[in-house]
Design an enzyme around this catalytic site. Structure first.
Site, PDB file in Angstrom:
ATOM      1  N   LYS A 175     -29.126 -42.442  58.393  1.00  0.00           N
ATOM      2  CA  LYS A 175     -28.321 -42.966  57.281  1.00  0.00           C
ATOM      3  C   LYS A 175     -26.859 -42.917  57.703  1.00  0.00           C
ATOM      4  CE  LYS A 175     -25.907 -42.281  53.887  1.00  0.00           C
ATOM      5  NZ  LYS A 175     -24.543 -42.830  53.757  1.00  0.00           N
ATOM      6  N   GLU A 249     -21.903 -30.441  61.132  1.00  0.00           N
ATOM      7  CA  GLU A 249     -20.624 -30.453  61.839  1.00  0.00           C
ATOM      8  C   GLU A 249     -19.593 -30.827  60.784  1.00  0.00           C
ATOM      9  OE1 GLU A 249     -19.050 -29.164  64.409  1.00  0.00           O
ATOM     10  OE2 GLU A 249     -21.072 -29.598  65.133  1.00  0.00           O
ATOM     11  N   CYS A 283     -12.206 -34.775  63.169  1.00  0.00           N
ATOM     12  CA  CYS A 283     -12.355 -33.377  62.743  1.00  0.00           C
ATOM     13  C   CYS A 283     -11.652 -32.465  63.724  1.00  0.00           C
ATOM     14  CB  CYS A 283     -13.818 -33.022  62.557  1.00  0.00           C
ATOM     15  SG  CYS A 283     -14.809 -33.348  63.985  1.00  0.00           S
ATOM     16  N   GLU A 384      -7.921 -29.345  55.122  1.00  0.00           N
ATOM     17  CA  GLU A 384      -8.075 -30.513  55.996  1.00  0.00           C
ATOM     18  C   GLU A 384      -7.573 -31.761  55.262  1.00  0.00           C
ATOM     19  OE1 GLU A 384     -12.069 -31.994  56.990  1.00  0.00           O
ATOM     20  OE2 GLU A 384     -11.394 -32.055  59.076  1.00  0.00           O
TER      21      GLU A 384
HETATM   22  C1  UN1 Z   1     -14.925 -35.890  65.273  1.00  0.00           C
HETATM   23  O1  UN1 Z   1     -13.740 -35.926  65.028  1.00  0.00           O
HETATM   24  O2  UN1 Z   1     -15.749 -35.905  64.309  1.00  0.00           O
HETATM   25  O3  UN1 Z   1     -13.286 -34.190  70.717  1.00  0.00           O
HETATM   26  C2  UN1 Z   1     -15.490 -35.886  66.633  1.00  0.00           C
HETATM   27  C3  UN1 Z   1     -13.035 -35.254  70.150  1.00  0.00           C
HETATM   28  C4  UN1 Z   1     -14.074 -36.356  70.140  1.00  0.00           C
HETATM   29  C5  UN1 Z   1     -15.048 -36.125  69.060  1.00  0.00           C
HETATM   30  C6  UN1 Z   1     -14.462 -35.961  67.707  1.00  0.00           C
HETATM   31  N1  UN1 Z   1     -14.726 -36.370  71.433  1.00  0.00           N
HETATM   32  O4  UN1 Z   1     -11.976 -35.447  69.576  1.00  0.00           O
END
Ligand code: UN1
Length: 496
Positions: A175, A249, A283, A384
């Protein structure tokens, strides 16, 4: 031209049972409808889970190297189509083209890596304490996985989840975010073209409320892998209960430390890349920069000057450095945080406003924003934001800086700029994040090592490759004892 996208259920491309649809919009130009996609519901999910359940019985028995060959072929197809797919990422998600291509490259890297895992997937063989008996541990698949992915890496993150799940012998119901469904559809099409048997991958488009939650809690799902906000991840883990594997995550509040002996030019480049790359919508984004007081004013001055030169616009244009936010809600959230920062007494140095002129008139743009003199406990330094907003915080020394970095509920990524090896080792040891960078920014993790964080950044298993990576998420251990002595042997009792 808007593309008409369908669900994939048991090998057939179909509309939602209800016939309802959603639109996927280009965030840099809201007049551009990228795709019209099924707005699925429970019935669609039920069918997809049934198909995955049936397909599991044969897929789990396909030798892993054969499964790897299909994934290898998908890697080759992705590589051939990288330019077109990268442009689609930029059009549907907004990130600038070099990053759109990087998103696809991350999927390619993962595909080659996981194809190779098909010939590794190793366990242990150890001696038995008894004669004519052997013992080994093997990895076995878990079953049917629900994969729920976000919009910020619309090709890479689905690949991070789907490819390890498949190489391990699981089947999936996928999804994707309803903001980037076309990118996801393309990835699934490529896997089908590479030879994935029917029912092994099922794709159900729709919203988190209609599809995501129902799918994750469906009684016939054995495991859930989710990437997104901490709020949603924790809620999913709660409602899924203890009967299935759930790995999430989630958020980050990542920081760069700049010491007085650090290379300031490099640190500025790292802060720009980490803070404003992907418009801060990673993230792993560097939303805090913790700077030693001796170089604080100099760093701030250099950082601000470079940030002021960043050009906003459509990510497909070579002249654009920073693309749009994904949607109106995200834009409003970021603007709200900017107001919160001002009210908290942080000093707004640059930015702070939406950009609605010229090339930005039709999209969701916010100027790169820097707050200085931020106190570590302010909300803008704790929560965040997921946008182009960086908080600069002054620190007295390394220990104080590490306390600030660790003083948030998240623990995904961090970085330190220093030329002093001793300081770098202390930072590496004492910072509590899943990823620590030395003299590099907080973004840009490579796929051959585990990806994920501590505290509220992650739950369950880590993603990607290496020991402790996604293979742990998508397999369980089984131990086999084989006795070929032809008689009853008693462990711990027969001493020979
Ligand atoms: C994300 O922001 O959800 O290390 C992943 C990084 C990328 C992955 C980010 N390779 O910034």
């Amino acid at each position: 031209m808007a593309e008409k996208i369908k669900n994939l259920i048991n090998g057939d491309w179909v509309d939602a049972v209800s016939g309802n649809t959603l639109e996927s919009i280009n965030p840099a130009d809201t007049y551009d409808v990228v795709g019209i996609v099924p707005k699925s519901g429970r019935e669609d999910v039920n069918k997809a889970v049934d198909a995955a359940r049936k397909a599991y019985e044969s897929w789990r028995l396909v030798p892993a190297p054969r499964r790897g060959e299909i994934i290898f072929k998908a890697a080759e197809l992705l590589r051939k189509r990288k330019q077109e797919l990268g442009e689609l990422v930029t059009r549907e998600m907004g990130k600038v083209l070099p990053e759109g291509l990087g998103d696809v490259q991350e999927a390619i890297d993962m595909a080659y890596y996981m194809a190779g895992e098909g010939r590794r997937l190793s366990g242990e063989t150890v001696p038995s304490e008894l004669p004519n008996k052997d013992c080994k541990s093997i990895r076995v698949p878990i079953g049917v996985f629900a994969l729920i992915t976000p919009w910020n890496f619309p090709t890479a993150i689905p690949a991070w989840k789907m490819l390890p799940a498949l190489i391990c012998g699981n089947t999936v119901v996928f999804k994707p975010s309803s903001y980037t469904p076309v990118c996801s559809a393309r990835l699934v099409e490529i896997l089908v073209e590479a030879g994935m048997p029917k029912g092994v991958i099922n794709l159900v488009h729709g919203t988190g409320e209609d599809v995501g939650e129902y799918l994750a809690t469906h009684p016939d799902i054995d495991g859930v892998s989710f990437t997104g906000s901490t709020g949603v991840g924790e809620r999913l883990a709660r409602i899924c209960g203890p009967d299935r594997e759930v790995s999430c995550e989630m958020g980050g509040k990542n920081a760069i430390i700049v010491m007085d002996d650090g290379n300031l030019e490099l640190a500025v480049e790292g802060a720009i890349w980490g803070g404003f790359g992907t418009t801060g919508q990673r993230c792993t984004a560097a939303s805090r920069v913790v700077v030693h007081h001796l170089v604080y004013e100099r760093f701030l001055d250099m950082f601000t000057k470079v940030a002021l030169r960043l050009r906003l616009g459509n990510g497909l244009l070579k002249t654009t450095d920073v693309g749009p936010l994904i949607n109106e809600a995200q834009m409003k959230k970021v603007l709200d945080y900017i107001e919160i920062g001002k009210k908290e007494g942080a000093r707004l140095v640059i930015g702070g406003k939406a950009c609605t002129e010229g090339g930005c008139a039709k999209g969701y743009f916010i100027e790169p924003t820097i707050f200085a003199d931020v106190e570590p406990k302010m909300r803008i330094a704790q929560e965040e934001i997921f946008g182009p907003v960086v908080s600069v915080i002054k620190t007295n020394d390394l220990n104080d800086a590490i306390r600030i970095v660790n003083g948030v509920k998240y623990g995904l990524s961090s970085s330190i700029y220093t030329q002093d090896v001793n300081r770098s080792v202390v930072a590496e040891r004492d910072i509590d994040t899943g990823i620590v960078y030395i003299n590099a920014s907080t973004i840009g993790a490579e796929i051959q090592l585990p990806f994920g964080g501590t505290k509220k950044s992650g739950l369950g298993h880590r993603e990607a490759g290496g020991r402790g990576g996604a293979l742990d998420m998508f397999t369980k251990w089984k131990v086999i004892y084989r006795d070929f002595s032809g008689k009853l042997q008693k462990a711990q009792i027969d001493k020979g």
